[in-house]
Design a protein around this motif. Structure first.
Motif, PDB file in Angstrom:
ATOM      1  N   ALA A 158      60.976  28.388  50.961  1.00  0.00           N
ATOM      2  CA  ALA A 158      59.657  29.001  51.160  1.00  0.00           C
ATOM      3  C   ALA A 158      58.563  28.078  50.626  1.00  0.00           C
ATOM      4  CB  ALA A 158      59.588  30.349  50.454  1.00  0.00           C
ATOM      5  N   ASP A 159      57.393  28.185  51.231  1.00  0.00           N
ATOM      6  CA  ASP A 159      56.235  27.400  50.784  1.00  0.00           C
ATOM      7  C   ASP A 159      55.439  28.116  49.704  1.00  0.00           C
ATOM      8  OD1 ASP A 159      56.417  25.164  52.707  1.00  0.00           O
ATOM      9  OD2 ASP A 159      56.051  26.733  54.191  1.00  0.00           O
ATOM     10  N   GLY A 160      55.664  29.423  49.553  1.00  0.00           N
ATOM     11  CA  GLY A 160      54.927  30.198  48.576  1.00  0.00           C
ATOM     12  C   GLY A 160      55.338  31.650  48.620  1.00  0.00           C
ATOM     13  N   ILE A 161      54.574  32.484  47.927  1.00  0.00           N
ATOM     14  CA  ILE A 161      54.891  33.906  47.800  1.00  0.00           C
ATOM     15  C   ILE A 161      53.630  34.719  48.052  1.00  0.00           C
ATOM     16  CG2 ILE A 161      55.769  35.733  46.278  1.00  0.00           C
ATOM     17  CD1 ILE A 161      57.031  33.507  44.559  1.00  0.00           C
ATOM     18  N   LYS A 162      53.799  35.854  48.720  1.00  0.00           N
ATOM     19  CA  LYS A 162      52.739  36.844  48.808  1.00  0.00           C
ATOM     20  C   LYS A 162      53.147  38.058  47.991  1.00  0.00           C
ATOM     21  CE  LYS A 162      50.057  39.844  51.835  1.00  0.00           C
ATOM     22  NZ  LYS A 162      49.871  40.387  53.200  1.00  0.00           N
ATOM     23  N   PHE A 163      52.265  38.474  47.105  1.00  0.00           N
ATOM     24  CA  PHE A 163      52.494  39.643  46.261  1.00  0.00           C
ATOM     25  C   PHE A 163      51.678  40.823  46.777  1.00  0.00           C
ATOM     26  CE2 PHE A 163      53.400  35.998  43.618  1.00  0.00           C
ATOM     27  CZ  PHE A 163      54.461  36.379  42.820  1.00  0.00           C
TER      28      PHE A 163
ATOM     29  N   LEU B  82      56.988  25.621  39.582  1.00  0.00           N
ATOM     30  CA  LEU B  82      57.802  24.975  40.607  1.00  0.00           C
ATOM     31  C   LEU B  82      56.954  24.236  41.646  1.00  0.00           C
ATOM     32  CD1 LEU B  82      60.426  27.809  41.229  1.00  0.00           C
ATOM     33  CD2 LEU B  82      60.769  25.675  39.958  1.00  0.00           C
ATOM     34  N   GLY B  83      55.621  24.357  41.527  1.00  0.00           N
ATOM     35  CA  GLY B  83      54.737  23.639  42.433  1.00  0.00           C
ATOM     36  C   GLY B  83      54.440  24.356  43.733  1.00  0.00           C
ATOM     37  N   LEU B  84      54.791  25.652  43.809  1.00  0.00           N
ATOM     38  CA  LEU B  84      54.501  26.421  45.009  1.00  0.00           C
ATOM     39  C   LEU B  84      53.206  27.216  44.829  1.00  0.00           C
ATOM     40  CD1 LEU B  84      58.026  27.784  46.041  1.00  0.00           C
ATOM     41  CD2 LEU B  84      56.929  25.616  46.607  1.00  0.00           C
ATOM     42  N   ARG B  85      52.700  27.741  45.936  1.00  0.00           N
ATOM     43  CA  ARG B  85      51.440  28.480  45.921  1.00  0.00           C
ATOM     44  C   ARG B  85      51.686  29.952  46.154  1.00  0.00           C
ATOM     45  NH1 ARG B  85      46.967  24.520  46.539  1.00  0.00           N
ATOM     46  NH2 ARG B  85      48.052  22.573  46.128  1.00  0.00           N
ATOM     47  N   SER B  86      50.655  30.750  45.902  1.00  0.00           N
ATOM     48  CA  SER B  86      50.839  32.193  45.967  1.00  0.00           C
ATOM     49  C   SER B  86      49.548  32.875  46.380  1.00  0.00           C
ATOM     50  CB  SER B  86      51.300  32.734  44.606  1.00  0.00           C
ATOM     51  OG  SER B  86      50.408  32.339  43.581  1.00  0.00           O
ATOM     52  N   CYS B  87      49.695  34.090  46.890  1.00  0.00           N
ATOM     53  CA  CYS B  87      48.547  34.903  47.261  1.00  0.00           C
ATOM     54  C   CYS B  87      48.907  36.363  47.009  1.00  0.00           C
ATOM     55  CB  CYS B  87      48.159  34.679  48.728  1.00  0.00           C
ATOM     56  SG  CYS B  87      49.421  35.169  49.925  1.00  0.00           S
ATOM     57  N   CYS B  88      47.895  37.238  47.090  1.00  0.00           N
ATOM     58  CA  CYS B  88      48.164  38.637  46.785  1.00  0.00           C
ATOM     59  C   CYS B  88      47.215  39.569  47.520  1.00  0.00           C
ATOM     60  CB  CYS B  88      48.051  38.897  45.279  1.00  0.00           C
ATOM     61  SG  CYS B  88      48.609  40.546  44.773  1.00  0.00           S
ATOM     62  N   HIS B  89      47.774  40.618  48.081  1.00  0.00           N
ATOM     63  CA  HIS B  89      47.041  41.807  48.499  1.00  0.00           C
ATOM     64  C   HIS B  89      47.225  42.794  47.358  1.00  0.00           C
ATOM     65  CE1 HIS B  89      46.656  45.307  51.644  1.00  0.00           C
ATOM     66  NE2 HIS B  89      46.361  45.717  50.426  1.00  0.00           N
ATOM     67  N   HIS B  90      46.227  42.922  46.505  1.00  0.00           N
ATOM     68  CA  HIS B  90      46.350  43.762  45.311  1.00  0.00           C
ATOM     69  C   HIS B  90      46.267  45.234  45.726  1.00  0.00           C
ATOM     70  CE1 HIS B  90      45.183  39.848  43.609  1.00  0.00           C
ATOM     71  NE2 HIS B  90      45.814  40.236  42.517  1.00  0.00           N
ATOM     72  N   ALA B  91      47.415  45.807  45.999  1.00  0.00           N
ATOM     73  CA  ALA B  91      47.468  47.173  46.533  1.00  0.00           C
ATOM     74  C   ALA B  91      47.002  48.191  45.501  1.00  0.00           C
ATOM     75  CB  ALA B  91      48.890  47.504  46.976  1.00  0.00           C
ATOM     76  N   GLN B  92      46.411  49.276  46.005  1.00  0.00           N
ATOM     77  CA  GLN B  92      45.918  50.326  45.111  1.00  0.00           C
ATOM     78  C   GLN B  92      47.027  50.920  44.254  1.00  0.00           C
ATOM     79  OE1 GLN B  92      44.869  50.011  48.277  1.00  0.00           O
ATOM     80  NE2 GLN B  92      42.740  50.679  48.498  1.00  0.00           N
ATOM     81  N   THR B  93      48.255  50.796  44.692  1.00  0.00           N
ATOM     82  CA  THR B  93      49.376  51.354  43.935  1.00  0.00           C
ATOM     83  C   THR B  93      49.643  50.617  42.633  1.00  0.00           C
ATOM     84  OG1 THR B  93      50.779  50.038  45.417  1.00  0.00           O
ATOM     85  CG2 THR B  93      50.578  52.386  45.891  1.00  0.00           C
ATOM     86  N   ASP B  94      49.093  49.394  42.472  1.00  0.00           N
ATOM     87  CA  ASP B  94      49.322  48.652  41.228  1.00  0.00           C
ATOM     88  C   ASP B  94      48.065  48.020  40.643  1.00  0.00           C
ATOM     89  OD1 ASP B  94      51.953  48.489  39.951  1.00  0.00           O
ATOM     90  OD2 ASP B  94      52.675  47.861  41.916  1.00  0.00           O
ATOM     91  N   VAL B  95      46.945  48.120  41.354  1.00  0.00           N
ATOM     92  CA  VAL B  95      45.766  47.364  40.951  1.00  0.00           C
ATOM     93  C   VAL B  95      45.147  47.872  39.646  1.00  0.00           C
ATOM     94  CG1 VAL B  95      44.039  48.727  42.213  1.00  0.00           C
ATOM     95  CG2 VAL B  95      43.698  46.260  41.892  1.00  0.00           C
ATOM     96  N   ALA B  96      45.405  49.116  39.276  1.00  0.00           N
ATOM     97  CA  ALA B  96      44.826  49.641  38.038  1.00  0.00           C
ATOM     98  C   ALA B  96      45.352  48.912  36.803  1.00  0.00           C
ATOM     99  CB  ALA B  96      45.107  51.140  37.917  1.00  0.00           C
ATOM    100  N   ARG B  97      46.528  48.307  36.942  1.00  0.00           N
ATOM    101  CA  ARG B  97      47.086  47.590  35.782  1.00  0.00           C
ATOM    102  C   ARG B  97      47.155  46.077  36.002  1.00  0.00           C
ATOM    103  NH1 ARG B  97      53.539  49.323  35.860  1.00  0.00           N
ATOM    104  NH2 ARG B  97      53.899  49.087  38.094  1.00  0.00           N
ATOM    105  N   TRP B  98      46.775  45.616  37.199  1.00  0.00           N
ATOM    106  CA  TRP B  98      46.832  44.171  37.466  1.00  0.00           C
ATOM    107  C   TRP B  98      45.883  43.858  38.614  1.00  0.00           C
ATOM    108  CZ3 TRP B  98      49.705  40.363  34.927  1.00  0.00           C
ATOM    109  CH2 TRP B  98      49.680  39.091  35.512  1.00  0.00           C
ATOM    110  N   ASN B  99      44.712  43.284  38.289  1.00  0.00           N
ATOM    111  CA  ASN B  99      43.734  42.987  39.331  1.00  0.00           C
ATOM    112  C   ASN B  99      43.641  41.475  39.579  1.00  0.00           C
ATOM    113  OD1 ASN B  99      41.882  41.872  37.390  1.00  0.00           O
ATOM    114  ND2 ASN B  99      41.171  43.939  36.888  1.00  0.00           N
TER     115      ASN B  99
END
Length: 526
Positions: free
Chosen positions: A196-201, A219-236
């Motif tokens: 994989a080239d990266g991860i989407k959270f 590890l030198g890979l890249r990442s992105c995130c759709h911060h879903a409402q189900t978890d965003v209250a504790r991790w934005n």
């Protein structure tokens, strides 16, 4: 973002299974590569933010740009002595008066979906017909092995497709729940080994998110995130950026980082996340709950994200229907280029993701228009202060059809306040930087891969000429004509007739209409 995918991904106790669409056929469709290809007399917009220059001759050998030569001045005859000589066996394309841009990069390009009934050939050709030569697949909804196989074939130009960067959905393929930091690190290490080239959270417990993002960065890979409402209250968004994430998708998680008088979105007490009308109606009120533009906290959050070299990939277009549903439904390309199965997926439904038009009207649209004003203010100022903003589509949902929705994204960046040259830079150089690929793609410069699009109109004056359907013009003799539409999409030095690719898509749609007897009708109208 496949049907209900978000719900599954947010529950890491489930084993993720992905249905797969039909792969692209292996056949040679473009012309080249050539020992030498010269694009003659074109006006160049190189993607760096530099103004247009031309006429120039662009020399390509195999799949590399080897020379860019200014061969004249505006209004003056081209000096033949300046022109690069055509070698024996070479090919030249006369592009006098046309414009050349770098191949466009879609930073949020899902490769179709089973629920939408969209085979890979349909999606790839719509992208390539709109000059999109590179995509990032965020979450690999057809499975990592499937995507890596298409990526390999695209790289070898065995299929007609953009080059692909594969970002798996976090937790994808795990046979056991990921509940600790050690679990997260082990999964990330295996994901890298898998290619994989990266991860989407989408979200996870803070310990898991922190461990996974940091290990991925190590590890030198890249990442992105759709911060879903189900978890965003504790991790934005700020949490993600501090841990080393490289980009955010959409806007979720950013208003939450901008709260000053609350810590949780002002959910109605009968809110239910699985009711998408409920979910997206309330999302349209979220930016008004954030700190006011240019206030102390607003500036503080922006400046920290800038210092962390964080990338915003807003995907404005995918929520465009929220503020004008009729416009999105009546886009002129639907009748000709939207597959019947995809149109059916778009229609109001309690099952199809993004088809939440249960009771959508004036009040929801007015709220979303204000949401966009505040959202666009942040994104534009982020760009003004030197931040990286990219162009992504997330098409195949919410009345946004592949390729066409991406060009709409460029229009919306313009609406946000970007100069057209800044729009093109976001769609090319900045996207390439975000992918870590700017040494090879993203600009038309000597030494880079030959990813170039040619169009017979000036896209800086009207971005709508980039649509496959072109833009409307009235001639001096009062005749209505269409101008624009990409003429040639050049990827790796191979020249594709973009109009032919679009005609192929039309034929796919026509065949499906004939087979099913389907006629496009607006929802609820017999």
């Amino acid at each position: 973002m496949k049907k209900n995918l978000l719900t599954f991904l947010c529950s890491l106790s489930l084993l993720l299974c992905f249905a797969q669409i039909k792969k692209a056929p292996e056949k040679k469709e473009g012309d080249g590569t050539y020992t030498q290809l010269i694009i003659r007399g074109v006006v160049l917009v190189n993607g760096t933010g530099a103004p247009p220059i031309g006429p120039v001759d662009i020399v390509i050998e195999q799949n590399r740009i080897t020379k860019i030569v200014t061969v004249g001045a505006t209004g003056a005859p081209i000096n033949p002595d300046r022109r690069p000589k055509l070698k024996e066996g070479g090919k030249e394309i006369n592009c006098d008066g046309m414009y050349a841009l770098p191949g466009l990069i879609d930073m949020h390009g899902h490769i179709g979906g089973v629920e939408q009934g969209t085979p890979a050939e349909y999606v790839f050709k719509l992208w390539m017909a709109h000059g999109i030569t590179t995509i990032r697949d965020p979450s690999c909804g057809n499975g990592l092995d499937w995507v890596l196989d298409e990526k390999k074939k695209s790289a070898a130009n065995q299929i007609t497709a953009p080059r692909i960067f594969a970002y798996t959905a976090f937790g994808m393929g795990s046979k056991t729940p990921i509940v600790t930091g050690d679990d997260a690190r082990a999964w990330v290490q295996q994901n890298a080994k898998n290619g994989a080239d990266g991860i989407k959270f989408f979200g996870a417990p803070p310990e898991v998110m922190d461990a996974a993002i940091r290990e991925n960065k190590k590890l030198g890979l890249r990442s992105c995130c759709h911060h879903a409402q189900t978890d965003v209250a504790r991790w934005n968004v700020l949490n993600s950026a501090r841990a080393g994430m490289t980009s955010m998708e959409h806007w979720y998680g950013l208003p939450e980082a901008l709260f000053t008088d609350k810590t949780i979105q002002n959910f109605p007490l009968d809110y239910n996340y699985t009711d998408e009308q409920n979910r997206f109606e309330e999302a349209g009120k979220l930016w008004k709950q954030a700190a006011a533009p240019y206030s102390e906290h607003w500036n503080k959050v922006m400046n920290e994200l800038l210092a962390l070299d964080f990338t915003l990939d807003p995907t404005f277009n995918i929520y465009d229907a929220n503020r004008d549903l009729q416009r999105a439904r009546r886009a002129e390309w639907h009748e000709t280029y939207t597959l019947p199965s995809l149109w059916k997926f778009y229609e109001p439904s309690r099952q199809s993701h993004g088809s939440y038009w249960h009771n959508w009207g004036t009040e929801q649209e007015v709220a979303w228009k204000e949401n966009y004003r505040l959202w666009m203010t942040f994104v534009n100022e982020y760009k003004n202060r030197g931040g990286r903003v990219t162009a992504g589509s997330d098409n195949g949902f919410i009345y946004q059809t592949y390729g066409f929705g991406y060009i709409r994204e460029l229009e919306l960046l313009r609406e946000a306040g970007f100069h057209p040259l800044e729009v093109i830079r976001s769609a090319t150089l900045y996207a390439a930087q975000a992918l870590g690929a700017d040494k090879e793609i993203g600009t038309v410069e000597t030494g880079k891969l030959a990813d170039i699009i040619i169009i017979n109109a000036n896209p800086l004056k009207n971005l709508q000429v980039l649509y496959g359907t072109g833009a409307i013009e009235l001639t001096n003799d009062n005749k209505v004509v269409r101008t624009g539409g990409v003429l040639y999409t050049i990827k790796d030095g191979i020249v594709y007739n973009a109009k032919k690719l679009l005609a192929d898509v039309k034929q796919m749609v026509d065949d499906e209409k004939k087979k099913t007897g389907w006629i496009l009708k607006q929802p609820g109208i017999e």
